[in-house]
Design a protein around this motif. Structure first.
Motif, mmCIF file in Angstrom:
data_model
loop_
_atom_site.group_PDB
_atom_site.id
_atom_site.type_symbol
_atom_site.label_atom_id
_atom_site.label_comp_id
_atom_site.label_asym_id
_atom_site.label_seq_id
_atom_site.Cartn_x
_atom_site.Cartn_y
_atom_site.Cartn_z
ATOM 1 N N LYS A 1 0.857 -1.180 0.000
ATOM 2 C CA LYS A 1 0.000 0.000 0.000
ATOM 3 C C LYS A 1 0.898 1.237 0.000
ATOM 4 O O LYS A 1 1.752 1.385 0.866
ATOM 5 C CB LYS A 1 -0.890 0.030 1.234
ATOM 6 C CG LYS A 1 -1.910 -1.084 1.282
ATOM 7 C CD LYS A 1 -2.788 -0.934 2.518
ATOM 8 C CE LYS A 1 -3.867 -1.973 2.546
ATOM 9 N NZ LYS A 1 -4.760 -1.795 3.711
ATOM 10 N N PHE B 1 1.144 5.526 -0.099
ATOM 11 C CA PHE B 1 0.385 6.687 0.319
ATOM 12 C C PHE B 1 1.029 7.977 -0.193
ATOM 13 O O PHE B 1 2.230 8.022 -0.460
ATOM 14 C CB PHE B 1 0.274 6.723 1.848
ATOM 15 C CG PHE B 1 -0.541 5.581 2.388
ATOM 16 C CD1 PHE B 1 -1.902 5.721 2.588
ATOM 17 C CD2 PHE B 1 0.049 4.356 2.650
ATOM 18 C CE1 PHE B 1 -2.665 4.659 3.065
ATOM 19 C CE2 PHE B 1 -0.692 3.289 3.133
ATOM 20 C CZ PHE B 1 -2.061 3.446 3.334
ATOM 21 N N LYS C 1 -1.931 2.477 -5.937
ATOM 22 C CA LYS C 1 -2.426 2.705 -4.577
ATOM 23 C C LYS C 1 -2.243 1.433 -3.744
ATOM 24 O O LYS C 1 -1.650 1.462 -2.681
ATOM 25 C CB LYS C 1 -3.895 3.100 -4.633
ATOM 26 C CG LYS C 1 -4.523 3.420 -3.316
ATOM 27 C CD LYS C 1 -5.962 3.872 -3.503
ATOM 28 C CE LYS C 1 -6.625 4.150 -2.158
ATOM 29 N NZ LYS C 1 -8.007 4.591 -2.313
ATOM 30 N N SER D 1 2.893 -1.145 4.226
ATOM 31 C CA SER D 1 2.361 0.211 3.996
ATOM 32 C C SER D 1 3.513 1.192 4.079
ATOM 33 O O SER D 1 4.275 1.188 5.054
ATOM 34 C CB SER D 1 1.300 0.559 5.048
ATOM 35 O OG SER D 1 0.252 -0.387 5.028
ATOM 36 N N PHE E 1 4.730 5.297 3.747
ATOM 37 C CA PHE E 1 4.335 6.703 3.791
ATOM 38 C C PHE E 1 5.559 7.598 3.629
ATOM 39 O O PHE E 1 6.542 7.418 4.342
ATOM 40 C CB PHE E 1 3.706 7.042 5.147
ATOM 41 C CG PHE E 1 2.460 6.282 5.485
ATOM 42 C CD1 PHE E 1 1.210 6.875 5.315
ATOM 43 C CD2 PHE E 1 2.533 4.989 5.974
ATOM 44 C CE1 PHE E 1 0.056 6.178 5.641
ATOM 45 C CE2 PHE E 1 1.389 4.293 6.306
ATOM 46 C CZ PHE E 1 0.142 4.877 6.140
#
Length: 74
Positions: A6, A8, A17, A66, A68
């Motif tokens: 994932k 971001f 995405k 994930s 970021f």
């Protein structure tokens, strides 16, 4: 092994995405970053299955990674 990735904020630009990708057994978070063209120093928050992870974390089948970037505001 299959890993869900994932991305971001700005990491999505020109990428995706959410995507599932196949990696060799014993792959680390750093291997995924390299495959995406993301330098480790560009990552502000890295989570594996919702928990903080470092570049040398070994991934397992079905993990969710994930990523970021730093986020600025004003």
């Amino acid at each position: 092994m299959n890993v869900k990735i994932k991305l971001f904020a700005t990491f999505r630009e020109g990428r995706f995405k959410v995507e599932e990708r196949e990696f060799p057994e014993e792959s680390q978070v750093g291997d995924v970053l390299q495959s995406l063209g993301i330098a480790p120093e560009e990552v502000a928050i890295c989570l594996v299955n919702g928990r903080d992870a470092k570049e040398d974390r070994i991934l397992e089948e079905g993990d969710t990674l994930s990523l970021f970037p730093p986020v600025g505001g004003g």
